[in-house]
Scaffold this active site. Structure first.
Site, PDB file in Angstrom:
ATOM      1  N   GLY A  16     -51.413 -15.764 -11.930  1.00 25.03           N
ATOM      2  CA  GLY A  16     -50.573 -15.766 -10.718  1.00 25.03           C
ATOM      3  C   GLY A  16     -50.929 -16.964  -9.855  1.00 25.03           C
TER       4      GLY A  16
ATOM      5  N   ASP B 231     -49.323 -18.604 -14.969  1.00 24.51           N
ATOM      6  CA  ASP B 231     -48.288 -17.814 -14.273  1.00 24.51           C
ATOM      7  C   ASP B 231     -47.132 -17.602 -15.243  1.00 24.51           C
ATOM      8  OD1 ASP B 231     -46.684 -16.614 -12.202  1.00 24.51           O
ATOM      9  OD2 ASP B 231     -47.849 -17.758 -10.747  1.00 24.51           O
TER      10      ASP B 231
ATOM     11  N   TYR C 270     -46.398  -0.640  -2.494  1.00 25.15           N
ATOM     12  CA  TYR C 270     -47.402  -1.714  -2.539  1.00 25.15           C
ATOM     13  C   TYR C 270     -48.756  -1.181  -2.060  1.00 25.15           C
ATOM     14  CZ  TYR C 270     -49.608  -6.164  -1.012  1.00 25.15           C
ATOM     15  OH  TYR C 270     -50.453  -7.225  -0.793  1.00 25.15           O
TER      16      TYR C 270
END
Ligand code: AKB
Length: 322
Positions: free
Chosen positions: A9, A35, A143
């Site tokens: 990422g 990524d 989240y």
């Protein structure tokens, strides 16, 4: 043992600057960026890059073998606002990517692991001001739920398998190099962009919504500091509270007016308001300060000066390229 680092990422808001800083400190070939798609020019030109889907265990494992990786930073995640639109996807990405790297560490393929948590682990029943390290945690976003579950997994893998995993609960991170994607705290970045391009900003959070925030330089510093600390100093293996400053949209607008006197702000709250309302206003991070010497450098004035100066240079460069 020579450091060999993999960032998963690496092209996101924090991943980009983390990769650049680690390359500066340890050399470009010691830090492999990865990524699902390529990042900005500066990142792509700064050192090696591999395509990795954080959900693909075998792909991560083979890149670890290829570069003899010993340290991994897992920065891939779906943030709070996007997560509410795609709850199942957010859960899958945020949980399974973490379990992938925890299992690789359990197998001895990763010696040290960094995984970011967030102030989103807290919820409306958490004490709002000076939120303690250990307190009621009843997050209301997918989240936040995934980050809280992730924290429990980190501690579990440390206790049960001795995995050296380290984590901090990031507040909203303010930066100019790479745009964030899908967070509730993103307004505090958009506002600087709009101040320079339009001279006004329509805030999606109400004027008195106070949230914990931090400048990117401080966030990167904290990340490097916790990773460099001796293992015995890391007393918390779920995730550390981390704080710098707190402000409201009205307060940041007032600060911007010191640089752009005609700047104007308006307020039209959307679905992100209820997410922000469920989070703390300020955070007690004394454990991080005590255990591994965390200290922040940037207050709101320094952040505003740096954001406006760097964004102006970036906008001017884009104009001359056209
Ligand atoms: C978000 O707003 O979702 C993130 C966070 C606080 O973790 N910036």
């Amino acid at each position: 043992m020579d450091k060999s680092i993999l960032i998963i990422g690496a092209c996101g808001q924090i991943g980009t600057e983390l990769t650049l800083k680690l390359r500066k400190n340890y050399g470009k070939n010691a830090v492999i960026a990865s990524d699902i798609s390529e990042g900005n020019e500066e990142l792509m030109e700064s050192g090696p890059f591999e395509f990795i889907n954080a959900l693909d265990y075998k792909q991560i494992s083979s890149i670890i073998d290829k570069y003899a990786i010993n340290e991994v930073y897992l920065m891939a995640a779906m943030l709070s606002a996007t997560g509410e639109k795609f709850p199942a996807k957010a859960w899958e990405l945020n949980m399974n990517s973490l379990l992938n790297v925890l299992n690789l560490a359990k197998e001895g393929k990763i010696k040290k692991l960094f995984w970011p948590s967030s102030i989103a682990v807290f919820g409306p029943t958490t004490p709002k001001e000076n939120t303690p390290q250990k307190t009621v945690m009843e997050p209301t976003t997918v989240y936040g739920i995934s980050k809280l579950a992730g924290e429990r997994w980190c501690e579990y893998y440390f206790n049960k398998y001795g995995v050296d995993v380290r984590s901090i609960r990031y507040p909203g991170i303010i930066s100019w190099k790479t745009s964030p994607g899908g967070g509730t705290t993103d307004y505090a970045i958009e506002i600087y962009h709009k101040a320079l391009t339009d001279g006004n900003y329509d805030s999606f959070l109400g004027k008195n919504t106070k949230l914990p925030m931090m400048y990117m330089d401080d966030a990167i510093n904290a990340t490097l500091k916790i990773m460099e600390a001796p293992a015995e100093n890391i007393k918390i293996r779920s995730s550390y509270n981390l704080a710098a400053i707190s402000f409201t949209p009205e307060e940041i607008a007032e600060e911007i007016k010191n640089f752009i006197p005609k700047f104007a702000i308006s307020y039209h709250s959307d679905f992100r308001q209820s997410i922000a309302d469920s989070w703390p206003s300020s955070i007690d991070d004394s454990e991080a300060r005590k255990d591994w010497g965390w200290q922040h450098q940037f207050d709101l004035e320094k952040i505003s000066e740096s954001m406006l100066r760097n964004l102006q240079v970036k906008f001017d460069e884009i104009k001359t390229q056209k």
